[in-house]
Write an enzyme that holds these catalytic residues in place. Structure first.
Site, mmCIF file in Angstrom:
data_model
loop_
_atom_site.group_PDB
_atom_site.id
_atom_site.type_symbol
_atom_site.label_atom_id
_atom_site.label_comp_id
_atom_site.label_asym_id
_atom_site.label_seq_id
_atom_site.Cartn_x
_atom_site.Cartn_y
_atom_site.Cartn_z
ATOM 1 N N SER A 26 0.868 -1.169 0.000
ATOM 2 C CA SER A 26 0.000 0.000 0.000
ATOM 3 C C SER A 26 0.906 1.220 0.000
ATOM 4 C CB SER A 26 -0.930 0.004 1.215
ATOM 5 O OG SER A 26 -0.196 -0.109 2.426
ATOM 6 N N GLU A 28 1.331 5.602 0.763
ATOM 7 C CA GLU A 28 0.833 6.799 1.433
ATOM 8 C C GLU A 28 1.268 8.048 0.677
ATOM 9 O OE1 GLU A 28 0.852 7.224 5.801
ATOM 10 O OE2 GLU A 28 2.073 9.021 5.448
ATOM 11 N N ASP A 120 -0.949 15.447 15.679
ATOM 12 C CA ASP A 120 0.071 16.196 16.416
ATOM 13 C C ASP A 120 -0.575 17.345 17.185
ATOM 14 O OD1 ASP A 120 2.078 14.593 15.354
ATOM 15 O OD2 ASP A 120 2.287 15.874 13.584
ATOM 16 N N PHE A 223 12.917 13.882 10.039
ATOM 17 C CA PHE A 223 11.744 13.063 10.323
ATOM 18 C C PHE A 223 11.973 12.192 11.555
ATOM 19 C CE2 PHE A 223 10.112 12.878 5.654
ATOM 20 C CZ PHE A 223 9.620 14.170 5.795
ATOM 21 N N HIS A 273 3.610 -1.142 3.889
ATOM 22 C CA HIS A 273 3.057 0.184 3.611
ATOM 23 C C HIS A 273 4.215 1.134 3.300
ATOM 24 C CE1 HIS A 273 -0.059 3.242 3.792
ATOM 25 N NE2 HIS A 273 0.688 3.982 4.598
#
Length: 296
Positions: A26, A28, A120, A223, A273
């Site tokens: 999958s 994103e 967040d 990140f 993913h």
């Protein structure tokens, strides 16, 4: 070619053949905030669609502007492609009534899969009025959504400790979530240990590993710093000296991601993913090498 080199290549090829046809993927994406980024996004979606992913998800940030862009992207994918879409939904900066309306709107547009997240906090000192487990319960009260939630092999930055984080994940699953998708990671053992701890805690839902193909080490460090992800020294060494060499960076990033998938596949993982960052090239190449290819 030396005998040892030939054996090594044969081993790599056999590993790839073992995986072919046995994994699902999958992807994103995130909503674009400029015309150029919008073009990049739709080009990437068009490129990855023939790989027949299980679903594609679109992230959802705080603030009405980002939310509206997410809704637009999701609805367009749903309308113009044959892809199964998964809409991210957070409960930060939104009332229960607003969330119910968003959920109903998605359902009316045939969006059946929601990635339910707390989101967040705008202020580190703020206390959320809802958590992801509450959002899962709310969504299930609206309709029988297929729900994914987040998991953190290296512990959520806001969690008191690993045990509290695990209890929170179980709360989300018990509320009705169908699966968990992990934050990206690079220490495969940390994922495998986390999966074992989930099983010991009675979590039977799939724990899908999130894979981030790295194209820029400096972006990765940023990140990772925000998400409590450990970046091993060997990754730092792998990208050293490549700041001005994007071609080699892509090759290194693809190699790392493929190695992770190969190891995890041997451990029984069948779903992956990919965090694409709206770029298709690396994800497509990785999937091709892993045997995930367009059907004829």
């Amino acid at each position: 070619m030396s005998f040892q080199r030939a054996q090594h290549l044969e081993s790599i090829n056999n590993n790839l053949l073992d995986i072919k046809g046995k994994i699902d993927v999958s992807f994103e994406f995130f909503p674009p905030n400029s015309e150029e980024m919008e073009t990049t996004l739709w080009n990437s979606i068009e490129r990855l669609t023939p790989l027949n992913p299980k679903f594609v998800s679109v992230t959802y940030g705080a603030g009405s502007g980002t939310r509206d862009r997410t809704h637009d992207v999701i609805k367009r994918i749903q309308k113009d492609t044959n892809l199964s879409t998964a809409a991210h939904l957070t409960c930060i900066d939104a009332s229960k009534e607003e969330l119910i309306q968003v959920a109903k709107d998605y359902w009316e547009h045939d969006v059946r899969h929601i990635v339910a997240l707390r989101g967040d906090l705008p202020d580190n000192s703020a206390k959320p009025h809802m958590y992801a487990s509450d959002l899962v319960t709310l969504l299930k009260s609206v309709a029988d959504f297929d729900i994914s939630v987040a998991a953190y092999p290296e512990v959520h930055p806001d969690a008191r400790n690993a045990q509290a984080d695990l209890i929170n994940l179980k709360r989300k699953i018990d509320a009705g979530a169908n699966r968990a998708i992990t934050q990206f990671f690079f220490d495969v053992d940390s994922y495998l240990r986390f999966r074992d701890r989930c099983a010991a805690a009675g979590i039977e839902a799939d724990i899908i590993p999130g894979i981030l193909p790295v194209t820029n080490f400096n972006t990765l460090k940023r990140f990772a710093g925000l998400t409590n992800v450990h970046v091993p020294n060997w990754i730092h060494d792998s990208f050293q000296g490549l700041d001005n060499d994007p071609t080699t960076r892509n090759m290194v990033g693809a190699s790392i991601a493929m190695d992770m998938v190969k190891v995890l596949s041997k451990e029984g993982v069948t779903d992956f993913h990919f965090y694409t960052l709206n770029r298709s090239e690396l994800s497509y190449a990785i999937c091709h090498m892993l045997g995930v290819r367009p059907t004829v």
